[in-house]
Design a protein around this motif. Structure first.
Motif, PDB file in Angstrom:
ATOM      1  N   UNK A 147      67.554  73.853 -66.530  1.00  0.00           N
ATOM      2  CA  UNK A 147      66.795  72.703 -66.999  1.00  0.00           C
ATOM      3  C   UNK A 147      67.266  71.374 -66.449  1.00  0.00           C
ATOM      4  N   UNK A 148      66.449  70.349 -66.631  1.00  0.00           N
ATOM      5  CA  UNK A 148      66.810  68.975 -66.256  1.00  0.00           C
ATOM      6  C   UNK A 148      67.677  68.362 -67.358  1.00  0.00           C
ATOM      7  N   UNK A 149      68.303  67.242 -67.015  1.00  0.00           N
ATOM      8  CA  UNK A 149      69.142  66.549 -67.983  1.00  0.00           C
ATOM      9  C   UNK A 149      70.620  66.821 -67.832  1.00  0.00           C
ATOM     10  N   UNK A 150      70.997  67.532 -66.773  1.00  0.00           N
ATOM     11  CA  UNK A 150      72.418  67.805 -66.560  1.00  0.00           C
ATOM     12  C   UNK A 150      73.119  66.589 -65.960  1.00  0.00           C
ATOM     13  N   UNK A 151      74.438  66.495 -66.189  1.00  0.00           N
ATOM     14  CA  UNK A 151      75.268  65.510 -65.486  1.00  0.00           C
ATOM     15  C   UNK A 151      75.741  66.202 -64.208  1.00  0.00           C
ATOM     16  N   UNK A 152      74.865  66.185 -63.226  1.00  0.00           N
ATOM     17  CA  UNK A 152      74.966  67.083 -62.081  1.00  0.00           C
ATOM     18  C   UNK A 152      76.280  66.969 -61.319  1.00  0.00           C
ATOM     19  N   UNK A 153      76.844  65.761 -61.218  1.00  0.00           N
ATOM     20  CA  UNK A 153      78.036  65.573 -60.401  1.00  0.00           C
ATOM     21  C   UNK A 153      79.342  65.732 -61.166  1.00  0.00           C
ATOM     22  N   UNK A 154      79.278  66.113 -62.433  1.00  0.00           N
ATOM     23  CA  UNK A 154      80.507  66.382 -63.176  1.00  0.00           C
ATOM     24  C   UNK A 154      81.218  67.620 -62.630  1.00  0.00           C
ATOM     25  N   UNK A 155      82.536  67.572 -62.635  1.00  0.00           N
ATOM     26  CA  UNK A 155      83.345  68.725 -62.241  1.00  0.00           C
ATOM     27  C   UNK A 155      84.274  69.185 -63.366  1.00  0.00           C
ATOM     28  N   UNK A 156      84.883  68.230 -64.056  1.00  0.00           N
ATOM     29  CA  UNK A 156      85.863  68.556 -65.088  1.00  0.00           C
ATOM     30  C   UNK A 156      85.243  68.608 -66.484  1.00  0.00           C
ATOM     31  N   UNK A 157      84.116  67.939 -66.671  1.00  0.00           N
ATOM     32  CA  UNK A 157      83.453  67.918 -67.968  1.00  0.00           C
ATOM     33  C   UNK A 157      82.115  68.664 -67.882  1.00  0.00           C
ATOM     34  N   UNK A 158      81.508  68.862 -69.047  1.00  0.00           N
ATOM     35  CA  UNK A 158      80.280  69.645 -69.105  1.00  0.00           C
ATOM     36  C   UNK A 158      79.263  69.144 -68.080  1.00  0.00           C
ATOM     37  N   UNK A 159      78.660  70.096 -67.380  1.00  0.00           N
ATOM     38  CA  UNK A 159      77.751  69.749 -66.291  1.00  0.00           C
ATOM     39  C   UNK A 159      76.299  70.074 -66.602  1.00  0.00           C
ATOM     40  N   UNK A 160      76.050  71.272 -67.127  1.00  0.00           N
ATOM     41  CA  UNK A 160      74.674  71.724 -67.330  1.00  0.00           C
ATOM     42  C   UNK A 160      74.178  71.427 -68.741  1.00  0.00           C
ATOM     43  N   UNK A 161      72.862  71.338 -68.914  1.00  0.00           N
ATOM     44  CA  UNK A 161      72.296  70.998 -70.224  1.00  0.00           C
ATOM     45  C   UNK A 161      72.490  72.107 -71.249  1.00  0.00           C
ATOM     46  N   UNK A 162      72.424  71.726 -72.515  1.00  0.00           N
ATOM     47  CA  UNK A 162      72.563  72.672 -73.617  1.00  0.00           C
ATOM     48  C   UNK A 162      71.342  73.569 -73.738  1.00  0.00           C
ATOM     49  N   UNK A 163      70.195  73.068 -73.305  1.00  0.00           N
ATOM     50  CA  UNK A 163      68.949  73.819 -73.419  1.00  0.00           C
ATOM     51  C   UNK A 163      67.986  73.354 -72.341  1.00  0.00           C
ATOM     52  N   UNK A 164      67.044  74.201 -72.014  1.00  0.00           N
ATOM     53  CA  UNK A 164      65.989  73.845 -71.084  1.00  0.00           C
ATOM     54  C   UNK A 164      64.818  73.281 -71.881  1.00  0.00           C
ATOM     55  N   UNK A 165      64.444  72.042 -71.589  1.00  0.00           N
ATOM     56  CA  UNK A 165      63.410  71.374 -72.383  1.00  0.00           C
ATOM     57  C   UNK A 165      62.309  70.774 -71.518  1.00  0.00           C
ATOM     58  N   UNK A 166      62.268  71.144 -70.239  1.00  0.00           N
ATOM     59  CA  UNK A 166      61.281  70.581 -69.313  1.00  0.00           C
ATOM     60  C   UNK A 166      59.863  71.012 -69.659  1.00  0.00           C
ATOM     61  N   UNK A 167      58.927  70.100 -69.500  1.00  0.00           N
ATOM     62  CA  UNK A 167      57.518  70.454 -69.491  1.00  0.00           C
ATOM     63  C   UNK A 167      57.169  70.999 -68.107  1.00  0.00           C
ATOM     64  N   UNK A 168      56.059  71.721 -67.974  1.00  0.00           N
ATOM     65  CA  UNK A 168      55.682  72.265 -66.666  1.00  0.00           C
ATOM     66  C   UNK A 168      55.550  71.166 -65.610  1.00  0.00           C
ATOM     67  N   UNK A 169      55.868  71.502 -64.375  1.00  0.00           N
ATOM     68  CA  UNK A 169      55.726  70.559 -63.256  1.00  0.00           C
ATOM     69  C   UNK A 169      54.307  70.000 -63.245  1.00  0.00           C
ATOM     70  N   UNK A 170      54.204  68.691 -63.035  1.00  0.00           N
ATOM     71  CA  UNK A 170      52.904  68.033 -63.050  1.00  0.00           C
ATOM     72  C   UNK A 170      52.592  67.371 -64.382  1.00  0.00           C
ATOM     73  N   UNK A 171      53.396  67.674 -65.411  1.00  0.00           N
ATOM     74  CA  UNK A 171      53.232  67.037 -66.716  1.00  0.00           C
ATOM     75  C   UNK A 171      54.341  66.011 -66.928  1.00  0.00           C
ATOM     76  N   UNK A 172      54.086  65.068 -67.821  1.00  0.00           N
ATOM     77  CA  UNK A 172      55.066  64.028 -68.106  1.00  0.00           C
ATOM     78  C   UNK A 172      56.203  64.574 -68.968  1.00  0.00           C
TER      79      UNK A 172
END
Length: 237
Positions: A147-172
């Motif tokens: 999912x989106x919302x991750x702190x992508x460049x983290x290495x030592x701390x949490x990087x990926x999101x807790x849950x996937x919450x994206x709407x389908x591509x093309x939606x807001x």
């Protein structure tokens, strides 16, 4: 007669719905927030100088920085524009930054991508809160399916999101981001995806220096068409 009454009610309902939609105003901030994007032009925004490294900017002379900023603003105007109250990037050129720097803040931003889209939100000029097409297999090797919302460049701390919450591509989609000190909390479409996690200083990682105290909010591009609206910020004391 009964059929005519039914058709009249349907027409009335349609007119009421259309009227309500017309009354909805994009880019109108809630109480206590300021609109970073006014829905009309690029006021409050500037082009990205270099790769956005704030320490490099600090080391530039005022003359060099002013010249580089003028060139960046010209490039921004060529590829970022406004269509029907939406900030649109054509997939060329560079990222865009808030003209003002922010320390502790809350931010709302609506975003939309196209298939294979890849973007992000920099906070305090630091990468990044990830945005991407979570159904595109090529991105799975990087964790897009989480999912989106991750702190992508983290290495030592949490990087990926807790849950996937994206709407389908093309939606807001809507981010609600809160940054206090060096920690970030993120809600995506109303769901908590990052909970008070340290954002590491990408630019000075090896030096062990915390993220800078104030910096720009940046809308990142990776060569894709992007859409943003309803960008609201509130500074926190």
């Amino acid at each position: 007669m009964k059929k005519m009454v039914t058709l009249s009610l349907i027409l009335l309902a349609t007119l009421c719905t259309t009227s309500l939609m017309a009354e909805e105003k994009l880019n109108t901030p809630p109480e206590g927030f300021t609109a970073l994007f006014n829905g009309k032009d690029l006021e409050n925004w500037r082009g990205l100088v270099g790769n956005g490294n704030p320490y490099t900017l600090q080391e530039m002379s005022e003359e060099d920085r002013s010249k580089a900023q003028a060139e960046a603003n010209e490039l921004m105007s060529a590829h970022w524009g406004v269509q029907d109250g939406v900030l649109v990037f054509d997939g060329k050129g560079k990222s865009i930054c808030s003209a003002k720097d922010f320390g502790d803040f809350e931010l709302y931003v609506d975003w939309k991508i196209e298939p294979k889209g890849d973007s992000g939100i920099y906070v305090r000029s630091t990468p990044q809160i990830q945005i991407w097409d979570t159904e595109y297999p090529e991105y799975f090797k990087h964790g897009a399916e989480k999912g989106s919302g991750s702190l992508w460049n983290n290495k030592d701390n949490e990087r990926f999101p807790l849950a996937k919450a994206d709407n389908p591509v093309g939606e807001w989609n809507t981010f609600h981001i809160k940054m206090v000190g060096e920690k970030v909390t993120i809600w995506l479409n109303g769901k908590l995806v990052t909970d008070n996690v340290i954002l590491e200083n990408y630019w000075k990682r090896d030096a062990g220096i915390p993220v800078i105290e104030k910096g720009a909010i940046e809308l990142q591009n990776h060569g894709n068409t992007l859409y943003f609206r309803n960008i609201y910020v509130k500074e926190l004391n």
